[in-house]
Structures are given as C-alpha cells and as structure tokens.
Design a protein around this motif. Structure first.
Motif, PDB file in Angstrom:
ATOM      1  N   THR A   1      28.331  19.159  27.411  1.00  0.00           N
ATOM      2  CA  THR A   1      28.790  20.407  27.395  1.00  0.00           C
ATOM      3  C   THR A   1      30.477  20.442  26.640  1.00  0.00           C
ATOM      4  O   THR A   1      30.604  21.302  25.940  1.00  0.00           O
ATOM      5  CB  THR A   1      29.163  21.037  28.790  1.00  0.00           C
ATOM      6  N   GLY A   2      30.900  19.141  26.590  1.00  0.00           N
ATOM      7  CA  GLY A   2      32.162  19.244  25.842  1.00  0.00           C
ATOM      8  C   GLY A   2      31.710  19.070  24.425  1.00  0.00           C
ATOM      9  O   GLY A   2      32.618  19.793  23.608  1.00  0.00           O
TER      10      GLY A   2
ATOM     11  N   TYR B   1      31.863  22.714  23.489  1.00  0.00           N
ATOM     12  CA  TYR B   1      33.231  23.257  23.377  1.00  0.00           C
ATOM     13  C   TYR B   1      33.998  22.730  21.929  1.00  0.00           C
ATOM     14  O   TYR B   1      34.681  23.530  21.543  1.00  0.00           O
ATOM     15  CB  TYR B   1      33.944  23.344  24.731  1.00  0.00           C
ATOM     16  N   ARG B   2      33.764  21.641  21.722  1.00  0.00           N
ATOM     17  CA  ARG B   2      34.080  20.953  20.405  1.00  0.00           C
ATOM     18  C   ARG B   2      33.541  21.714  19.177  1.00  0.00           C
ATOM     19  O   ARG B   2      33.924  22.026  18.320  1.00  0.00           O
ATOM     20  CB  ARG B   2      33.793  19.411  20.402  1.00  0.00           C
TER      21      ARG B   2
ATOM     22  N   ARG C   1      34.478  15.268  16.531  1.00  0.00           N
ATOM     23  CA  ARG C   1      35.355  14.161  17.270  1.00  0.00           C
ATOM     24  C   ARG C   1      36.849  13.897  16.656  1.00  0.00           C
ATOM     25  O   ARG C   1      37.426  13.106  17.041  1.00  0.00           O
ATOM     26  CB  ARG C   1      34.453  12.897  17.464  1.00  0.00           C
TER      27      ARG C   1
ATOM     28  N   VAL D   1      40.577  21.707  20.997  1.00  0.00           N
ATOM     29  CA  VAL D   1      39.589  22.288  22.302  1.00  0.00           C
ATOM     30  C   VAL D   1      40.001  22.776  23.420  1.00  0.00           C
ATOM     31  O   VAL D   1      39.459  23.921  23.967  1.00  0.00           O
ATOM     32  CB  VAL D   1      38.515  21.079  22.296  1.00  0.00           C
ATOM     33  N   SER D   2      41.048  22.376  23.848  1.00  0.00           N
ATOM     34  CA  SER D   2      41.504  22.893  25.331  1.00  0.00           C
ATOM     35  C   SER D   2      41.769  24.326  25.328  1.00  0.00           C
ATOM     36  O   SER D   2      41.578  25.313  26.167  1.00  0.00           O
ATOM     37  CB  SER D   2      42.772  22.066  25.850  1.00  0.00           C
TER      38      SER D   2
ATOM     39  N   SER E   1      38.589  26.572  24.590  1.00  0.00           N
ATOM     40  CA  SER E   1      37.723  26.612  25.642  1.00  0.00           C
ATOM     41  C   SER E   1      38.380  27.133  26.787  1.00  0.00           C
ATOM     42  O   SER E   1      37.642  27.484  27.931  1.00  0.00           O
ATOM     43  CB  SER E   1      37.109  25.057  26.147  1.00  0.00           C
TER      44      SER E   1
ATOM     45  N   ARG F   1      33.962  30.925  27.132  1.00  0.00           N
ATOM     46  CA  ARG F   1      33.361  30.144  28.278  1.00  0.00           C
ATOM     47  C   ARG F   1      32.113  30.988  28.597  1.00  0.00           C
ATOM     48  O   ARG F   1      30.924  30.258  29.168  1.00  0.00           O
ATOM     49  CB  ARG F   1      34.407  29.978  29.575  1.00  0.00           C
TER      50      ARG F   1
ATOM     51  N   GLY G   1      30.395  17.840  32.230  1.00  0.00           N
ATOM     52  CA  GLY G   1      31.325  18.902  31.810  1.00  0.00           C
ATOM     53  C   GLY G   1      32.533  18.679  32.737  1.00  0.00           C
ATOM     54  O   GLY G   1      32.905  17.652  33.213  1.00  0.00           O
ATOM     55  N   ARG G   2      33.010  19.722  32.818  1.00  0.00           N
ATOM     56  CA  ARG G   2      34.282  20.051  33.463  1.00  0.00           C
ATOM     57  C   ARG G   2      34.143  21.195  34.662  1.00  0.00           C
ATOM     58  O   ARG G   2      34.660  21.041  35.929  1.00  0.00           O
ATOM     59  CB  ARG G   2      35.512  20.578  32.781  1.00  0.00           C
ATOM     60  N   ASP G   3      32.959  21.867  34.505  1.00  0.00           N
ATOM     61  CA  ASP G   3      32.891  23.099  35.451  1.00  0.00           C
ATOM     62  C   ASP G   3      31.458  23.301  35.709  1.00  0.00           C
ATOM     63  O   ASP G   3      31.014  24.435  36.164  1.00  0.00           O
ATOM     64  CB  ASP G   3      33.582  24.295  34.868  1.00  0.00           C
TER      65      ASP G   3
ATOM     66  N   ARG H   1      45.581  16.713  27.877  1.00  0.00           N
ATOM     67  CA  ARG H   1      44.475  17.720  27.730  1.00  0.00           C
ATOM     68  C   ARG H   1      44.041  18.156  29.477  1.00  0.00           C
ATOM     69  O   ARG H   1      43.575  19.049  29.554  1.00  0.00           O
ATOM     70  CB  ARG H   1      43.279  17.049  26.885  1.00  0.00           C
TER      71      ARG H   1
ATOM     72  N   ASP I   1      43.043  21.425  30.956  1.00  0.00           N
ATOM     73  CA  ASP I   1      41.637  21.751  31.374  1.00  0.00           C
ATOM     74  C   ASP I   1      41.825  22.070  32.940  1.00  0.00           C
ATOM     75  O   ASP I   1      40.919  23.002  33.373  1.00  0.00           O
ATOM     76  CB  ASP I   1      40.566  20.798  30.979  1.00  0.00           C
TER      77      ASP I   1
ATOM     78  N   ARG J   1      43.765  25.922  33.500  1.00  0.00           N
ATOM     79  CA  ARG J   1      43.478  27.156  33.097  1.00  0.00           C
ATOM     80  C   ARG J   1      42.731  28.001  34.150  1.00  0.00           C
ATOM     81  O   ARG J   1      42.363  27.730  35.205  1.00  0.00           O
ATOM     82  CB  ARG J   1      42.302  26.913  31.890  1.00  0.00           C
TER      83      ARG J   1
HETATM   84  O1   DC Z   1      34.131  16.073  27.366  1.00  0.00           O
HETATM   85  P1   DC Z   1      35.048  16.407  26.148  1.00  0.00           P
HETATM   86  O2   DC Z   1      36.314  15.254  26.035  1.00  0.00           O
HETATM   87  O3   DC Z   1      34.097  16.091  24.822  1.00  0.00           O
HETATM   88  O4   DC Z   1      35.418  17.704  26.225  1.00  0.00           O
HETATM   89  C1   DC Z   1      36.080  18.378  25.326  1.00  0.00           C
HETATM   90  C2   DC Z   1      36.953  19.669  25.774  1.00  0.00           C
HETATM   91  O5   DC Z   1      35.979  20.655  26.177  1.00  0.00           O
HETATM   92  C3   DC Z   1      37.876  19.317  26.998  1.00  0.00           C
HETATM   93  O6   DC Z   1      39.118  18.951  26.995  1.00  0.00           O
HETATM   94  C4   DC Z   1      37.684  20.685  28.077  1.00  0.00           C
HETATM   95  C5   DC Z   1      36.408  21.288  27.326  1.00  0.00           C
HETATM   96  N1   DC Z   1      35.312  21.412  28.414  1.00  0.00           N
HETATM   97  C6   DC Z   1      35.445  22.556  29.006  1.00  0.00           C
HETATM   98  O7   DC Z   1      36.430  23.197  29.139  1.00  0.00           O
HETATM   99  N2   DC Z   1      34.320  22.840  30.042  1.00  0.00           N
HETATM  100  C7   DC Z   1      33.193  21.871  29.969  1.00  0.00           C
HETATM  101  N3   DC Z   1      32.221  22.110  30.716  1.00  0.00           N
HETATM  102  C8   DC Z   1      33.286  20.764  28.899  1.00  0.00           C
HETATM  103  C9   DC Z   1      34.451  20.604  28.248  1.00  0.00           C
END
Ligand code: DC
Length: 239
Positions: free
Chosen positions: A50-51, A54-55, A106, A114-115, A118, A124, A146-148, A193, A197, A200
């Motif tokens: 999922t990153g 967002y990228r 990348r 990206v932060s 996103s 989102r 991912g993150r969430d 970062r 992240d 937010r």
């Molecule tokens: O995993 P990554 O470093 O490629 O992710 C890039 C950015 O995407 C990370 O800094 C925050 C965002 N991100 C997000 O907000 N929610 C996710 N599920 C995955 C990534």
C-alpha cells in the motif's frame, strides 16, 4: 478549517468468503515488504504494497504540478489518477494511468513528499477503497502491508502483525537498499517520516489493539517469516 477524521469510510461488513487476510503494519525499514512478499509466496497468497500506492499518487501529483503544500488542491485531484497494483508476490507491479511507475516512486523527491500527500483524507479514502476491492477479490488469501491496514483498511483481518525495529537497524537496512546511502541522513529522514505518519489525524501509523508485535531488530528475515506463517497457520486451523 479542520477536516473531519471520518473521511475514510467505515470498513464493509466481514465477508463469508474463505480468503485469509493478513495485515502487516509498521514504520519503514522494519522489513515489512520483504516479510510480506515472502509470506505471501510461501502461502500462495496475493501481496499488496500500500505504500507503493501512496507513492504512486504522490508521483502523479508532482508530475501534474499539484502544490504539495496545498491540501485542498491535493484533495481536489485525489480522484484523477488511475492506480493499478499487480499483486503477484514474485513480481508486484504498480502503474498510474497505464505507466509503470515502480522506479520513479522510489526517488528521494517522492519519498520526501509522500507523507504530506498521504495525510490528506480524500487521498486516504480513495486509496483505502482501492485496497479493500483488491483484498475482497483475493480468492485464497492476501498479505497487505502498510501503516493502517489492521486499524482502518481491514480491521477484520484474520492475522495482524505490527513490525518494529530499532531506528539504527531500520536506517542500516534502508541505507543498504539505497546502495549504501548516508546512514545518519537516512536515520534522520526515517524518524521524520515516522513522526509525520504517526501524527496525522486520519488513520495514522498505529498498532491495532489485537495485532501481534514482532521486533525484528535481532531477527533474520527467515525467522520473521516463520513467525508470521505460523500465526497464519494457527488462524486457518481455527477458521
Ligand atoms: O512503505 P513506504 O515507505 O513505501 O510508504 C510510503 C509512505 O506512504 C509512508 O511514509 C506513509 C504512506 N503510507 C500510508 O500513509 N499508509 C499506508 N497504509 C502505507 C503507506
């Protein structure tokens, strides 16, 4: 004006389909991608980064001259790019409007922006919708990193993992991936970062209450993969 924290729609009701969903969350450099791809390959599951999505939307905003400091401008454009993720763990792909963006997403420029992109609720909501459709279409199972994911995208995931590692270990891994980039600078960028992240308002980086935390600092990739595969096995047996 404050943006309501409800912009990401609630998760749909759990499906009765047999697909196994595995959420792998955590900050950058903890081994999420390597672990998730290896687990998916071992189990014959799909894999979603999922990153990368967002990228990809960030890359599109930069390419179309959208001001990254203007959340309203980002929100207005959030529905425009057509983002498609290929979910084969052996060869994941990402395209925007039909263009392969796996390399340009990348770059340091996209990583630095990206932060901010996103964090915009409309971004989102859009990306979360795509992620849920992909997960719903996986017939055997899917590992989503991912993150969430465990908190917001797939709160009903069968297995939730939250990976952590010391900032030193994370910076060393990331700098290795970047071909030996400056360690102190990489560490500083990672910490910055993560703070953005985690801080937010809309679905920040967070460990779900029912996630299993794995500290990967002292573990090899194989050891982490074994742990996750074992957890998935336990859940499948109980399903
Ligand atoms: O995993 P990554 O470093 O490629 O992710 C890039 C950015 O995407 C990370 O800094 C925050 C965002 N991100 C997000 O907000 N929610 C996710 N599920 C995955 C990534």
């Amino acid at each position: 004006m404050e943006t309501p924290a409800t912009a990401v729609p609630a998760a749909p009701a759990p499906r009765s389909a047999p697909a196994v969903t595995v959420a792998v969350d955590g900050p950058s450099g903890t081994g999420k991608s390597s672990t998730s791809k290896a687990v998916a390959a071992r189990l014959g599951f799909r894999y979603l980064d999922t990153g990368a999505q967002y990228r990809a939307i960030t890359w599109w905003m930069v390419k179309h001259g959208v001001d990254i400091a203007d959340p309203a401008g980002i929100a207005a454009a959030a529905g425009k790019p057509d983002i498609v993720s290929g979910t084969d763990p052996a060869a994941p792909t990402i395209t925007v409007d039909g263009v392969d963006v796996s390399v340009p997403i990348r770059t340091p420029e996209v990583t630095a922006k990206v932060s901010a992109v996103s964090a915009v609720p409309e971004v989102r909501a859009r990306i979360t919708g795509i992620q849920r459709s992909i997960a719903a279409a996986a017939d055997l199972g899917i590992v989503v990193e991912g993150r969430d994911i465990g908190t917001t995208v797939l709160p009903g995931a069968d297995v939730k993992i939250f990976l952590t590692a010391s900032p030193e270990a994370r910076a060393a891994r990331r700098s290795g991936e970047l071909g030996g980039a400056d360690l102190a600078g990489t560490r500083e960028a990672l910490v910055k970062r993560d703070a953005a992240d985690s801080g937010r308002k809309t679905s920040p980086l967070a460990k779900a209450a029912d996630a299993t935390e794995v500290d990967t600092t002292e573990l090899t990739l194989d050891e982490v993969v074994e742990r996750v595969v074992a957890l998935v096995g336990e859940k499948r047996a109980a399903k």
